[in-house]
Design a protein around this motif. Sequence first.
Motif, PDB file in Angstrom:
ATOM      1  N   LYS A   8     -23.611  -8.945   9.917  1.00  0.00           N
ATOM      2  CA  LYS A   8     -22.853  -9.310   8.725  1.00  0.00           C
ATOM      3  C   LYS A   8     -23.744 -10.097   7.775  1.00  0.00           C
ATOM      4  CE  LYS A   8     -18.568 -11.509   7.181  1.00  0.00           C
ATOM      5  NZ  LYS A   8     -17.307 -12.157   7.595  1.00  0.00           N
ATOM      6  N   ILE A   9     -23.722  -9.724   6.502  1.00  0.00           N
ATOM      7  CA  ILE A   9     -24.508 -10.438   5.492  1.00  0.00           C
ATOM      8  C   ILE A   9     -23.860 -11.797   5.225  1.00  0.00           C
ATOM      9  CG2 ILE A   9     -25.277 -10.446   3.098  1.00  0.00           C
ATOM     10  CD1 ILE A   9     -25.349  -7.417   3.190  1.00  0.00           C
ATOM     11  N   LYS A  10     -24.654 -12.824   5.220  1.00  0.00           N
ATOM     12  CA  LYS A  10     -24.146 -14.148   4.877  1.00  0.00           C
ATOM     13  C   LYS A  10     -25.155 -14.871   3.995  1.00  0.00           C
ATOM     14  CE  LYS A  10     -25.876 -17.089   8.654  1.00  0.00           C
ATOM     15  NZ  LYS A  10     -26.389 -18.174   7.815  1.00  0.00           N
ATOM     16  N   LYS A  11     -24.662 -15.810   3.215  1.00  0.00           N
ATOM     17  CA  LYS A  11     -25.542 -16.593   2.356  1.00  0.00           C
ATOM     18  C   LYS A  11     -26.225 -17.672   3.185  1.00  0.00           C
ATOM     19  CE  LYS A  11     -25.828 -18.500  -2.264  1.00  0.00           C
ATOM     20  NZ  LYS A  11     -25.160 -18.623  -3.554  1.00  0.00           N
ATOM     21  N   LEU A  12     -27.497 -17.888   2.925  1.00  0.00           N
ATOM     22  CA  LEU A  12     -28.222 -18.931   3.631  1.00  0.00           C
ATOM     23  C   LEU A  12     -27.669 -20.303   3.240  1.00  0.00           C
ATOM     24  CD1 LEU A  12     -31.911 -17.678   3.167  1.00  0.00           C
ATOM     25  CD2 LEU A  12     -30.422 -17.338   5.162  1.00  0.00           C
ATOM     26  N   ASP A  13     -27.576 -21.207   4.222  1.00  0.00           N
ATOM     27  CA  ASP A  13     -27.155 -22.559   3.880  1.00  0.00           C
ATOM     28  C   ASP A  13     -28.346 -23.329   3.304  1.00  0.00           C
ATOM     29  OD1 ASP A  13     -28.758 -23.532   6.005  1.00  0.00           O
ATOM     30  OD2 ASP A  13     -27.087 -23.495   7.419  1.00  0.00           O
ATOM     31  N   ALA A  14     -28.144 -24.586   2.956  1.00  0.00           N
ATOM     32  CA  ALA A  14     -29.176 -25.364   2.271  1.00  0.00           C
ATOM     33  C   ALA A  14     -30.451 -25.477   3.098  1.00  0.00           C
ATOM     34  CB  ALA A  14     -28.641 -26.754   1.942  1.00  0.00           C
ATOM     35  N   THR A  26     -36.431 -12.656  -4.757  1.00  0.00           N
ATOM     36  CA  THR A  26     -35.791 -12.864  -3.453  1.00  0.00           C
ATOM     37  C   THR A  26     -34.285 -13.030  -3.618  1.00  0.00           C
ATOM     38  OG1 THR A  26     -35.888 -15.299  -3.439  1.00  0.00           O
ATOM     39  CG2 THR A  26     -37.862 -14.112  -2.688  1.00  0.00           C
ATOM     40  N   LEU A  27     -33.590 -12.892  -2.523  1.00  0.00           N
ATOM     41  CA  LEU A  27     -32.161 -13.157  -2.449  1.00  0.00           C
ATOM     42  C   LEU A  27     -31.920 -14.120  -1.287  1.00  0.00           C
ATOM     43  CD1 LEU A  27     -30.617  -9.573  -2.850  1.00  0.00           C
ATOM     44  CD2 LEU A  27     -30.589 -11.420  -4.541  1.00  0.00           C
ATOM     45  N   PRO A  28     -31.198 -15.215  -1.507  1.00  0.00           N
ATOM     46  CA  PRO A  28     -30.969 -16.199  -0.433  1.00  0.00           C
ATOM     47  C   PRO A  28     -29.852 -15.782   0.523  1.00  0.00           C
ATOM     48  CG  PRO A  28     -29.898 -16.935  -2.434  1.00  0.00           C
ATOM     49  CD  PRO A  28     -30.603 -15.658  -2.790  1.00  0.00           C
ATOM     50  N   TYR A  29     -30.003 -14.578   1.083  1.00  0.00           N
ATOM     51  CA  TYR A  29     -29.029 -14.045   2.025  1.00  0.00           C
ATOM     52  C   TYR A  29     -29.754 -13.596   3.286  1.00  0.00           C
ATOM     53  CZ  TYR A  29     -25.523 -13.812  -1.705  1.00  0.00           C
ATOM     54  OH  TYR A  29     -24.651 -14.120  -2.712  1.00  0.00           O
ATOM     55  N   CYS A  30     -29.003 -13.436   4.352  1.00  0.00           N
ATOM     56  CA  CYS A  30     -29.583 -12.839   5.560  1.00  0.00           C
ATOM     57  C   CYS A  30     -28.531 -11.965   6.223  1.00  0.00           C
ATOM     58  CB  CYS A  30     -30.083 -13.917   6.527  1.00  0.00           C
ATOM     59  SG  CYS A  30     -28.801 -14.747   7.477  1.00  0.00           S
ATOM     60  N   ILE A  31     -29.017 -11.003   6.987  1.00  0.00           N
ATOM     61  CA  ILE A  31     -28.127 -10.207   7.831  1.00  0.00           C
ATOM     62  C   ILE A  31     -28.063 -10.910   9.180  1.00  0.00           C
ATOM     63  CG2 ILE A  31     -27.686  -7.976   8.891  1.00  0.00           C
ATOM     64  CD1 ILE A  31     -29.491  -6.718   6.743  1.00  0.00           C
TER      65      ILE A  31
END
Length: 374
Positions: free
Chosen positions: A137-143, A167-172
């Motif tokens: 699931k794709i989620k946004k990276l935390d701080a 870049t995009l601050p997301y991860c799978i």
Amino acid sequence: MFEELKKKILKSSLLWSIILIVAGLGLAGWNAMDAFYAATGYVDFATLEPDQIKSQLVDANVKESFGCYLEAYERNTKTNQTRTTDLYYIILTGDENSADWRYMSVKVPAQYESRLDDITEDTYNGILSDPLLLSGKIKKLDAEETSYFKSFFREQGFTDEEIEEETLPYCIDVFASKASMSSVYIALFVLGAILLIFGIFRIAKVAGGSSLKKLRKDISAAGYSESMIDSDYRNAKSFDKKGTLKMGRLMTYYISGSDARAIPNSKIMWAYQNTVTHRTNGVKTGTTYNVMLFDEITPKGHTFPVANESIAQDMLTLVNTTLPWVVVGYSDELKKLYNKNRSQFLQLRYNTCEHTAVEPSNSPAEDSPVGGQP
């Protein structure tokens, strides 16, 4: 009587019904899209444009990796040893035909470390690796994750402007088991839907009067008319502030969930107080008091919680002084006799007198003990 009970049930069940509805809406709504993709198939990550990347379930065929920038670990407090649980690798969005792509990341369980290290080595050597299928699931990276993510690119010579653009601050967030997680999402959605429907059903049931159907059957089965019970109910003694547990001369009235019920007093065989002391780590945290009633219709018994011991004793005293055919009090011998030799138990009181409630002053059982409890 019936209208009064209807209002009491609606009032007592309304809060829980609302809680069920809100919980159901939240659970079903939160997991609706995940459950949909879990049931119909994950989105192919390579087909997503950068502006389409958001929280969703995806399948990703990873052919390139630009290295690990972060490890997650857990520490055993007893041995003080650490174990890596997850690793974050840099990947690319899109595929070889994409006109717009960005660097992103994938968070994988530690079991994938060796395989992704090999893909990373092939990438830097200009070798195209066999694709590794990952589902998550794709989620946004935390701080904190974002900080390490940006630090990786700064070490590679990227400026802040380039990091922002490329870049995009997301991860799978990759699942260890796709099938298991898909089942979880579907189950959570179904559970939410059930809670929502049940909450609505409870309100509709009470509002429509269906919550009184079982009470009317109880009255009919006992051979009483509704007018007789109406008078009995209005003169019954209440044993809680809300009036959800009352004992009359003919029947004992109570509310169970979203249903009003009644027990014919003439069928009650045994009554006693049950006290439960609650402890946490050996420390007393509270005490609950219950009045137990056993009748011919429900020989396994009813448990009626009351606020304190005084109320429990008041109810048992009323039973003892007005229903002379009921055995009141507890002992291990009585329990054994009730379970093993019911006919002998009934000879103690039940079969020895007429089952008609008497005034306390005329009751032959008024001096009988009410004590004794498990």
